[in-house]
Enzyme design. Sequence first.
Site: not given
Length: 220
Positions: A13, A88, A127, A160, A171
């Site tokens: 996203k 969301r 990531r 993160r 998640r």
Amino acid sequence: MIIIMLGAPGTGKGTIAGILTKELGIPQVSTGDIFRKHIKEQTELGKLAEKYISNGKLVPDDVTIGLVENRLKEPDVQNGIILDGFPRTVKQAEELDKMLEKDGKQVDLVVNLTTPEDEIIERIVNRRICPNCKAVYNLILNPPKQEGICDKCGEKLVQRKDDNKETVKQRFNSYIEQTSPLVDYYNKKGNLYSAVVSKSINKLGKDVAEDVLKYIKEGK
Ligand code: ADP
Ligand code: ZN
């Protein structure tokens, strides 16, 4: 133009929103980034949000909706916005519709991204992000030119805190339970653009961003 980025964590996203924002000249607003800024500064909101985020849970609707409502009043987003990570939940989507309606606006396009679950986990643990300019990298799919350093601004890349195997499962569950009903919500409204982001079909974020731009430019 009001664009929403919808999709499970790790589908791309933010990456796609980053390309769209540059090409279309409208600001990208990421609720996740706003929360992370508050956490860094340890504001009251940051302390509250951290409890949820570190467990892979969604921050409560009233808090998140209030935050976005205020952000939407700012001058820079009056001509358009790319909402990255909001709404969301169905409640958030309904409230967003109400806010926009007051100003005679509406959601123009919802970019719905899907990625196979095993690829999502791989994408998330690999990531790395730039804390300065928010650029997103992946150690395997999209590594920085110089290890650990942002190509765009030279800052040291970080991982993160919530990008670990344990949190990602929760998640993903939050996405399935609370966010995925939005696919149907927007599909019914007729403004959904769905795309698969997956290495198995050679489609990464930048490829999908190109498709979306083409779709927008060719008129709908
Ligand atoms: P990702 O899509 O990779 O999970 P984000 O940066 O969009 O990353 O979000 C990080 C976290 O911030 C989420 O897991 C959630 O806890 C919180 N968050 C972000 N946006 C929202 C939202 N609209 N409603 C509730 N919580 C949110
Ligand atoms: Zn950077």
